[in-house]
Write an enzyme that holds these catalytic residues in place. Sequence first.
Site, PDB file in Angstrom:
ATOM      1  N   PRO A   1      13.073  -4.502  -4.486  1.00  0.00           N
ATOM      2  CA  PRO A   1      13.022  -5.499  -5.571  1.00  0.00           C
ATOM      3  C   PRO A   1      14.003  -6.664  -5.415  1.00  0.00           C
ATOM      4  CG  PRO A   1      14.031  -3.477  -6.337  1.00  0.00           C
ATOM      5  CD  PRO A   1      13.526  -3.201  -4.959  1.00  0.00           C
TER       6      PRO A   1
ATOM      7  N   TYR B   1      23.097 -12.837  -8.032  1.00  0.00           N
ATOM      8  CA  TYR B   1      22.975 -11.852  -6.942  1.00  0.00           C
ATOM      9  C   TYR B   1      24.347 -11.772  -6.286  1.00  0.00           C
ATOM     10  CZ  TYR B   1      17.837 -11.936  -7.146  1.00  0.00           C
ATOM     11  OH  TYR B   1      16.523 -11.811  -7.542  1.00  0.00           O
TER      12      TYR B   1
ATOM     13  N   HIS C   1      13.750 -20.794 -15.223  1.00  0.00           N
ATOM     14  CA  HIS C   1      15.028 -20.891 -14.510  1.00  0.00           C
ATOM     15  C   HIS C   1      14.865 -21.817 -13.314  1.00  0.00           C
ATOM     16  CE1 HIS C   1      17.281 -17.027 -15.970  1.00  0.00           C
ATOM     17  NE2 HIS C   1      16.753 -17.716 -16.973  1.00  0.00           N
TER      18      HIS C   1
ATOM     19  N   TYR D   1      11.768 -17.542  -2.485  1.00  0.00           N
ATOM     20  CA  TYR D   1      12.015 -16.897  -3.779  1.00  0.00           C
ATOM     21  C   TYR D   1      11.120 -17.492  -4.867  1.00  0.00           C
ATOM     22  CZ  TYR D   1      14.717 -14.614  -7.476  1.00  0.00           C
ATOM     23  OH  TYR D   1      15.106 -13.813  -8.528  1.00  0.00           O
TER      24      TYR D   1
ATOM     25  N   LYS E   1       9.592  -9.717  -5.647  1.00  0.00           N
ATOM     26  CA  LYS E   1       8.257 -10.017  -5.119  1.00  0.00           C
ATOM     27  C   LYS E   1       7.175  -9.018  -5.519  1.00  0.00           C
ATOM     28  CE  LYS E   1       9.224 -13.757  -3.447  1.00  0.00           C
ATOM     29  NZ  LYS E   1       8.688 -14.867  -4.236  1.00  0.00           N
TER      30      LYS E   1
HETATM   31  P1  FAS Z   1       1.347  -0.221 -10.664  1.00  0.00           P
HETATM   32  O1  FAS Z   1       2.028   0.920 -10.006  1.00  0.00           O
HETATM   33  O2  FAS Z   1       2.068  -1.075 -11.655  1.00  0.00           O
HETATM   34  O3  FAS Z   1      -0.014   0.243 -11.356  1.00  0.00           O
HETATM   35  C1  FAS Z   1      -0.808   1.239 -10.752  1.00  0.00           C
HETATM   36  C2  FAS Z   1      -1.536   1.971 -11.869  1.00  0.00           C
HETATM   37  O4  FAS Z   1      -2.437   2.914 -11.279  1.00  0.00           O
HETATM   38  C3  FAS Z   1      -0.566   2.763 -12.754  1.00  0.00           C
HETATM   39  O5  FAS Z   1      -0.783   2.447 -14.103  1.00  0.00           O
HETATM   40  C4  FAS Z   1      -0.927   4.224 -12.457  1.00  0.00           C
HETATM   41  O6  FAS Z   1      -0.774   5.064 -13.577  1.00  0.00           O
HETATM   42  C5  FAS Z   1      -2.384   4.108 -12.029  1.00  0.00           C
HETATM   43  N1  FAS Z   1      -2.837   5.235 -11.206  1.00  0.00           N
HETATM   44  C6  FAS Z   1      -2.151   5.880 -10.232  1.00  0.00           C
HETATM   45  N2  FAS Z   1      -2.897   6.890  -9.729  1.00  0.00           N
HETATM   46  C7  FAS Z   1      -4.083   6.874 -10.399  1.00  0.00           C
HETATM   47  C8  FAS Z   1      -5.271   7.666 -10.331  1.00  0.00           C
HETATM   48  N3  FAS Z   1      -5.353   8.706  -9.493  1.00  0.00           N
HETATM   49  N4  FAS Z   1      -6.302   7.360 -11.159  1.00  0.00           N
HETATM   50  C9  FAS Z   1      -6.199   6.316 -12.030  1.00  0.00           C
HETATM   51  N5  FAS Z   1      -5.105   5.533 -12.152  1.00  0.00           N
HETATM   52  C10 FAS Z   1      -4.058   5.816 -11.338  1.00  0.00           C
HETATM   53  N6  FAS Z   1       9.118  -5.325  -8.849  1.00  0.00           N
HETATM   54  C11 FAS Z   1       9.904  -6.406  -9.020  1.00  0.00           C
HETATM   55  O7  FAS Z   1       9.516  -7.502  -8.604  1.00  0.00           O
HETATM   56  N7  FAS Z   1      11.115  -6.301  -9.663  1.00  0.00           N
HETATM   57  C12 FAS Z   1      11.571  -5.108 -10.164  1.00  0.00           C
HETATM   58  O8  FAS Z   1      12.659  -5.029 -10.723  1.00  0.00           O
HETATM   59  C13 FAS Z   1      10.777  -3.967 -10.018  1.00  0.00           C
HETATM   60  N8  FAS Z   1      11.180  -2.763 -10.530  1.00  0.00           N
HETATM   61  C14 FAS Z   1      10.397  -1.664 -10.335  1.00  0.00           C
HETATM   62  C15 FAS Z   1      10.784  -0.401 -10.838  1.00  0.00           C
HETATM   63  C16 FAS Z   1       9.994   0.741 -10.623  1.00  0.00           C
HETATM   64  C17 FAS Z   1      10.440   2.083 -11.157  1.00  0.00           C
HETATM   65  C18 FAS Z   1       8.791   0.628  -9.878  1.00  0.00           C
HETATM   66  C19 FAS Z   1       7.940   1.849  -9.583  1.00  0.00           C
HETATM   67  C20 FAS Z   1       8.384  -0.610  -9.398  1.00  0.00           C
HETATM   68  C21 FAS Z   1       9.173  -1.768  -9.632  1.00  0.00           C
HETATM   69  N9  FAS Z   1       8.777  -3.025  -9.160  1.00  0.00           N
HETATM   70  C22 FAS Z   1       9.541  -4.119  -9.336  1.00  0.00           C
HETATM   71  C23 FAS Z   1       7.529  -3.203  -8.492  1.00  0.00           C
HETATM   72  C24 FAS Z   1       6.423  -3.223  -9.529  1.00  0.00           C
HETATM   73  O9  FAS Z   1       6.662  -4.296 -10.403  1.00  0.00           O
HETATM   74  C25 FAS Z   1       5.100  -3.327  -8.811  1.00  0.00           C
HETATM   75  O10 FAS Z   1       5.138  -4.302  -7.792  1.00  0.00           O
HETATM   76  C26 FAS Z   1       3.959  -3.630  -9.746  1.00  0.00           C
HETATM   77  O11 FAS Z   1       3.961  -2.676 -10.770  1.00  0.00           O
HETATM   78  C27 FAS Z   1       2.666  -3.594  -8.925  1.00  0.00           C
HETATM   79  O12 FAS Z   1       1.594  -3.551  -9.805  1.00  0.00           O
HETATM   80  P2  FAS Z   1       0.296  -2.652  -9.443  1.00  0.00           P
HETATM   81  O13 FAS Z   1      -0.090  -2.909  -8.045  1.00  0.00           O
HETATM   82  O14 FAS Z   1      -0.660  -2.890 -10.563  1.00  0.00           O
HETATM   83  O15 FAS Z   1       0.817  -1.135  -9.430  1.00  0.00           O
HETATM   84  C1  PHB Z   2      14.671  -7.898 -13.026  1.00  0.00           C
HETATM   85  O1  PHB Z   2      14.959  -8.713 -13.918  1.00  0.00           O
HETATM   86  O2  PHB Z   2      14.251  -6.738 -13.260  1.00  0.00           O
HETATM   87  C2  PHB Z   2      14.822  -8.303 -11.582  1.00  0.00           C
HETATM   88  C3  PHB Z   2      15.080  -9.634 -11.286  1.00  0.00           C
HETATM   89  C4  PHB Z   2      15.210 -10.023  -9.953  1.00  0.00           C
HETATM   90  C5  PHB Z   2      15.103  -9.065  -8.956  1.00  0.00           C
HETATM   91  C6  PHB Z   2      14.833  -7.730  -9.265  1.00  0.00           C
HETATM   92  C7  PHB Z   2      14.696  -7.345 -10.587  1.00  0.00           C
HETATM   93  O3  PHB Z   2      15.252  -9.440  -7.654  1.00  0.00           O
END
Ligand code: FAS
Ligand code: PHB
Length: 385
Positions: free
Chosen positions: A288, A195, A72, A378, A292
């Site tokens: 979100p 947005y 994009h 961004y 980032k």
């Molecule tokens: P993660 O949380 O992905 O991974 C951590 C891992 O550690 C998990 O698999 C967990 O099971 C494991 N863990 C936890 N405790 C443990 C223990 N005691 N022992 C062993 N393992 C353990 N970011 C965006 O940019 N856009 C979005 O739309 C967006 N939507 C999101 C929606 C949700 C519901 C959540 C929670 C986050 C969202 N995020 C979004 C942010 C997300 O993308 C995170 O930034 C990203 O997953 C970060 O990756 P990790 O740091 O690997 O953490």
């Molecule tokens: C998504 O596609 O999940 C998404 C994209 C942009 C954002 C947040 C979430 O700022």
Amino acid sequence: MKTEVAIVGAGPAGLLLAHLLARGGVSSVVLETRSQDYVASRIRAGILEHSSVELLTEVGLGDRLHAEGHEHRGVYLQWPGERHHLDFVDLTGRSVWVYGQTEVQKDLVAAGTAEVIYEVTDTVLHDVATDAPYITYTDKSGESGRLDAAVIAGCDGSFGPSRHAVPARHYERTYPYSWLGILADVAPSTDELIYASHPNGFALHSMRSPTVSRLYLQVPNGTDPGEWPDQRVWDELATRLGHGQDGWKLTPGPITDKSVLPMRSYVQTPMRHGRLFLAGDAAHIVPPTGAKGLNLAIADVALLSRALTAWLRENNSRLADSYSDDALRRVWRCTHFSWWMTTMLHASGDEFDAQLQLSQLRWVTSSEAGATGLAENYAGLDIGF
Ligand code: FAS
Ligand code: PHB
């Protein structure tokens, strides 16, 4: 069991760190509390910034991204009666890619470069401030395990144990709203993300593929997805996204997933204590709105892998000693940008805020300097910013 780097968490941060370390000849073992299928199925981020795409491509993880992802040039910013496109490529020479976190996770697992022990419980970090740290855990058969390592990487997200093992300063800001997110089996009604700021609340039109749309609505904290039947979701999305404005139409379709995501900004410093290093959501959380979260996790482990490889292979600890400060510069930049996008676009109910928001939206869509500022944040700054 002994390894050079014990990694807690097999999300994108943990698996990418293992992949990057393996490329430098550094051994690691990943401990993950969930099953492989569960981790792979979590619906999360959707946007990869420029430097994330460059890194993944450089380290052999870009084939499917370039084949199935969608590049994009920018995004649309919208408010009632107006929609403006910001072209990041024209403004900064950098694009972004639509490629879901679930796909990144699949590519990391397919690379086969991480030795992961799934479904562990009772993960406890020991002696992280000594030169002989180790982790104890219970494996899925109920057997006790111990993993000795030279270094521990806490990549266990915001609910894992690692962040609590660092004597830290905590910075937090919560927001008076959440996002209701849906996945729908319908072609996106837009070529690039929209947005939208609206008196009823924020809305975002994103996507996952030419046949799957991802959309979000600002809702009050504590909202139960059950309060939002499909028709209400589509009606409110149409209102906030400007259905009918200049002939544009939002096409609804079958909703396949509906969930509520709370929003907060959180940073803990430092990101290192002794031989424990934190990366990704274990150290910071961003709302979100700036897309980032995943990209920050990638940037952290890009720095951390270089630091640990230099330390463990060349006995050069300079990058390891500066890792926390180096990572936190980008963390705070992205934390500010995510806060700014969130406060600029979400309805607070306050008239003064509404005027400030309108003024910011008019500025970034009419001033090249303003647009460039948004675009460079961004689309992403160079790793090591
Ligand atoms: P993660 O949380 O992905 O991974 C951590 C891992 O550690 C998990 O698999 C967990 O099971 C494991 N863990 C936890 N405790 C443990 C223990 N005691 N022992 C062993 N393992 C353990 N970011 C965006 O940019 N856009 C979005 O739309 C967006 N939507 C999101 C929606 C949700 C519901 C959540 C929670 C986050 C969202 N995020 C979004 C942010 C997300 O993308 C995170 O930034 C990203 O997953 C970060 O990756 P990790 O740091 O690997 O953490
Ligand atoms: C998504 O596609 O999940 C998404 C994209 C942009 C954002 C947040 C979430 O700022």
